[in-house]
Motif scaffolding. Sequence first.
Motif, PDB file in Angstrom:
ATOM      1  N   GLU A 129       1.984   2.220  -3.167  1.00 47.07           N
ATOM      2  CA  GLU A 129       0.684   2.563  -4.598  1.00 47.07           C
ATOM      3  C   GLU A 129       0.819   1.375  -5.283  1.00 47.07           C
ATOM      4  O   GLU A 129       0.140   1.305  -6.433  1.00 47.07           O
ATOM      5  CB  GLU A 129       0.821   3.181  -4.612  1.00 47.07           C
TER       6      GLU A 129
ATOM      7  N   LYS B 250       0.338  -1.456  -0.242  1.00 46.50           N
ATOM      8  CA  LYS B 250      -0.313   0.442   0.195  1.00 46.50           C
ATOM      9  C   LYS B 250       0.639   1.286   0.125  1.00 46.50           C
ATOM     10  O   LYS B 250       0.902   2.252  -0.778  1.00 46.50           O
ATOM     11  CB  LYS B 250      -0.538  -0.118   1.276  1.00 46.50           C
TER      12      LYS B 250
ATOM     13  N   GLU C 115      -7.953  -5.359  -1.843  1.00 42.33           N
ATOM     14  CA  GLU C 115      -8.533  -4.558   0.151  1.00 42.33           C
ATOM     15  C   GLU C 115      -8.702  -5.806   0.800  1.00 42.33           C
ATOM     16  O   GLU C 115      -8.709  -5.779   2.487  1.00 42.33           O
ATOM     17  CB  GLU C 115      -9.828  -3.681  -0.362  1.00 42.33           C
TER      18      GLU C 115
END
Length: 134
Positions: A35, A32, A118
């Motif tokens: 990115e 994360k 996610e």
Amino acid sequence: MPFTLRNIKGDLEDIGSRFDGAPGLEFRAATKALELDSSALSYQYVPPGYRFPYGHTHETQEEVYVVIRGSGRMKVDDEIVELKKWDAARVPPGTWRGYEAGPEGLEILVIGAPNLGEDPRMDVDGQRDWWTDE
């Protein structure tokens, strides 16, 4: 040209204590923070003589483990292999894996693809103390 730059050791939270393993166990998830869209990256340090407390497998993610410092062993399904600095071990989906540090510790980068999105826990099955000496 857009890009992302992060310092893995300086910018990322160490979540190693969440695994309830050896003192000094380090785990820094970079996916994360960087990115990443199509892949995943983490940094892990296992202190000398310790085994990462969980074995795991993925349904869809292939992973590559790159030893950047130290040495150790990796159990892949029922096979145990020695690891040394700059070894890279590819583990396909559906294969169980775990690793342990040698006398100087084991420092690795783990690269995975595809990115699990996610809810990465939906792709993984893990078991504490999967690798036993019995």
